[in-house]
Design a protein around this motif. Structure first.
Motif, PDB file in Angstrom:
ATOM      1  N   ASN A 160      51.953   5.111  28.821  1.00 46.76           N
ATOM      2  CA  ASN A 160      51.008   4.103  28.168  1.00 46.76           C
ATOM      3  C   ASN A 160      50.901   3.098  28.794  1.00 46.76           C
ATOM      4  O   ASN A 160      52.025   2.505  29.378  1.00 46.76           O
ATOM      5  CB  ASN A 160      51.434   3.775  26.723  1.00 46.76           C
ATOM      6  N   LYS A 161      49.666   2.654  29.203  1.00 47.30           N
ATOM      7  CA  LYS A 161      49.437   1.353  29.789  1.00 47.30           C
ATOM      8  C   LYS A 161      49.702   0.242  28.664  1.00 47.30           C
ATOM      9  O   LYS A 161      49.592   0.287  27.408  1.00 47.30           O
ATOM     10  CB  LYS A 161      48.176   1.410  30.300  1.00 47.30           C
ATOM     11  N   THR A 162      49.621  -1.103  29.166  1.00 45.83           N
ATOM     12  CA  THR A 162      49.651  -2.130  28.222  1.00 45.83           C
ATOM     13  C   THR A 162      48.747  -2.214  27.161  1.00 45.83           C
ATOM     14  O   THR A 162      48.999  -2.429  26.138  1.00 45.83           O
ATOM     15  CB  THR A 162      49.696  -3.479  29.081  1.00 45.83           C
ATOM     16  N   TRP A 163      47.484  -2.029  27.502  1.00 49.64           N
ATOM     17  CA  TRP A 163      46.393  -1.996  26.486  1.00 49.64           C
ATOM     18  C   TRP A 163      46.437  -1.029  25.664  1.00 49.64           C
ATOM     19  O   TRP A 163      46.078  -1.064  24.333  1.00 49.64           O
ATOM     20  CB  TRP A 163      45.068  -1.816  27.142  1.00 49.64           C
ATOM     21  N   GLN A 164      47.022   0.194  25.870  1.00 49.19           N
ATOM     22  CA  GLN A 164      47.459   1.264  24.933  1.00 49.19           C
ATOM     23  C   GLN A 164      48.500   0.994  24.034  1.00 49.19           C
ATOM     24  O   GLN A 164      48.155   1.337  22.658  1.00 49.19           O
ATOM     25  CB  GLN A 164      47.545   2.717  25.783  1.00 49.19           C
ATOM     26  N   LYS A 165      49.239   0.321  24.414  1.00 49.46           N
ATOM     27  CA  LYS A 165      50.511  -0.214  23.590  1.00 49.46           C
ATOM     28  C   LYS A 165      49.938  -1.181  22.618  1.00 49.46           C
ATOM     29  O   LYS A 165      50.345  -1.002  21.429  1.00 49.46           O
ATOM     30  CB  LYS A 165      51.477  -0.773  24.299  1.00 49.46           C
ATOM     31  N   VAL A 166      49.281  -1.919  23.217  1.00 52.42           N
ATOM     32  CA  VAL A 166      48.429  -3.176  22.193  1.00 52.42           C
ATOM     33  C   VAL A 166      47.648  -2.231  21.174  1.00 52.42           C
ATOM     34  O   VAL A 166      47.632  -2.696  19.856  1.00 52.42           O
ATOM     35  CB  VAL A 166      47.529  -4.155  22.943  1.00 52.42           C
TER      36      VAL A 166
ATOM     37  N   PHE B  55      52.573   4.800  19.988  1.00 54.00           N
ATOM     38  CA  PHE B  55      53.101   3.670  20.890  1.00 54.00           C
ATOM     39  C   PHE B  55      54.146   3.869  21.832  1.00 54.00           C
ATOM     40  O   PHE B  55      54.284   3.257  23.111  1.00 54.00           O
ATOM     41  CB  PHE B  55      53.622   2.725  19.935  1.00 54.00           C
TER      42      PHE B  55
END
Length: 491
Positions: free
Chosen positions: A241-247, A236
């Motif tokens: 990291n893009k937002t979708w990856q963090k999510v 995380f």
């Protein structure tokens, strides 16, 4: 002025290459053909299609094969034959065997492994581990069983260490892709398992088997969950990291933590607590001398008060339970808890086997066929067996000692020392944040596994091997990259 829609479509069509057109037509034909095969119940067409696609991936997109292995391993089921004493976890092991053969063939003419990686102490430790195992295959009481066992280790390590090490060396992003594929597969299994578990009202006894046939029991399931949690939580925080990856990592971590609690695997719970303890030690930068001193003090206390401790444990009659506190208390019950008593039964049988063959052992993979005569009546339980169908020694250290002698156990300790030393060293001294996070995540995950390994062993299965050996390869590459960035760092 905006370009007309028709013109934009024509521009996109002109960009399409002949290769893309051919690929589209081939995929469409395969989909239609297999649709027809399913309707008409012609399995041969489906098998041929899988073989063709598999060979294409192996020769032209071998990295995709690794992702496919990671994705399918949680779904793989064991297909066995009693006639030839052989069982394979399909499709993951079939993919690993094929990838191993292709890799070994290609290494002769177009694949080369960087010298720094091939000669890294972790790689050398793996050679020692496999080398001694091969020697004990020759002295085995059941050579055929031992050779099969050894070959399974070869394709696990070749695919998940030697092949994957090149993918990681080429691009560290492949680490996140690989473990994310396993996480996706595991999440699907978690959802299926949780649904089945919910139908029983989340009864603790049902938690032992609801994950079958994908995982043998709740201990293997819990070990996989414990291994993945430090990775999904740590990833995380990866840079870029893009937002979708963090999510994605946040949602997966929550799902895995929920499943981890519902697994009711006491060994897995302990392993994650130990990993958190290692993390706290690293964050607080506690001196090694203090840790060694504390470990020696605890060891001495256990030694001098062993009789009192065993007496207290024998007085504990709390069996495993759905109540969290009672379930924790049952960990030390060696008087009525069948699971704990059977583990003692396997260990005492293994110690008797070690005493008889301390140097070369009985042979890799032979424990389950040889331990029955060494069982003590007063340790046997309602789940004990004399038919060689009860599994292994329930220890990643005692089992190899019984099968490959004391040197075999020492090779396992060597691997543990190597990942701890180089994983922690890389985390402390690396300047690159990605290298730092990945080395920490892999180290903590391996801590969970080898702590769990005191009570169970799963390195003879694909479910944990694809994680463990891949984690070793990541630590190796991260350490080499750290050294390249800081050439004055001691090796």
């Amino acid at each position: 002025m905006k370009t007309p829609l028709s013109e934009r479509i024509q521009q996109q069509i002109r960009k399409v290459t002949k290769r893309q057109i051919v690929a589209f037509l081939v995929v469409t034909a395969l989909v239609l053909l297999n649709g027809y095969a399913i309707v008409r119940e012609i399995p041969a067409i489906e098998l041929i299609t899988v073989a063709v696609v598999g060979l294409y991936l192996l020769f032209f997109h071998a990295d995709w094969t690794m992702y496919l292995i990671a994705l399918t391993t949680p779904f793989s089921v064991i297909i066995s034959s009693k006639n030839i004493h052989l069982g394979l976890s399909l499709p993951s092991e079939a993919l690993m065997i094929t990838l191993t053969m292709v890799f070994l063939a290609r290494i002769l003419y177009d694949i080369s492994i960087r010298r720094e990686l091939a000669r890294h102490p972790i790689s050398i430790a793996l050679f020692v581990y496999l080398g001694w195992m091969l020697i004990t295959c020759m002295t085995s009481v059941r050579p055929v069983i031992s050779i099969k066992f050894f070959l399974s280790k070869v394709w696990f390590i070749t695919a998940c260490y030697w092949f994957f090490i090149q993918m990681v060396d080429d691009d560290l992003k492949n680490v996140a892709r690989y473990f994310s594929c396993y996480a996706i597969g595991l999440v699907v299994i978690v959802l299926i398992t949780t649904y089945k578990h919910a139908l029983s009202g989340f009864d603790e006894h049902y938690a032992h088997w609801v994950m079958t046939p994908f995982y043998n029991d709740h201990t293997a399931y819990g070990a996989a969950l414990a291994f993945m949690i430090p990775i999904t939580v740590g990833f995380f925080f990866l840079e870029g990291n893009k937002t979708w990856q963090k999510v994605f990592y946040a949602v997966v971590s929550v799902i895995l933590l929920m499943a981890f609690y519902l697994s009711y695997s006491r060994a897995a719970w302990i392993s994650l607590v130990v990993a958190i303890g290692v993390l706290v030690i690293l964050k607080l930068r506690i001196k090694l001398s203090w840790l060694v001193g504390g470990g020696l003090l605890i060891g001495l206390l256990f030694f001098f008060y062993a009789d009192d401790i065993l007496y207290k444990m024998s007085r504990n009659s709390q069996d495993s339970s759905g109540n969290f506190v009672e379930h924790i208390q049952s960990m030390s019950n060696i008087s009525t808890d069948a699971s704990n008593m059977e583990r003692l039964n396997r260990w005492t049988a293994a110690f008797s086997m070690i005493k008889e063959k301390p140097v070369f052992g009985w042979g890799p993979g032979t424990y389950q066929f040889e331990y029955a005569p060494f069982q003590k009546g007063y340790y046997q339980t309602i789940i004990s067996t004399n038919f060689g169908d009860g599994g292994n020694a329930h220890s990643e250290y005692i089992g190899p000692c019984a099968e490959s002698g004391i040197p075999g156990m020492l090779t396992v300790f060597l691997l543990v020392f190597m990942f701890l030393y180089y994983g922690i060293k890389t985390y402390i001294y690396a300047d690159d944040k990605t290298v730092k996070i990945m080395s920490l995540c892999m180290t903590l995950s391996l801590v969970t596994y080898f702590t769990h390994g005191v009570f169970n062993n799963f390195l003879d299965t694909d479910k944990l091997s694809v994680l463990v050996w891949a984690a070793f390869s990541v630590i190796t590459v991260c350490h080499v990259k750290m050294q390249s960035a800081t050439p004055n760092t001691l090796s």
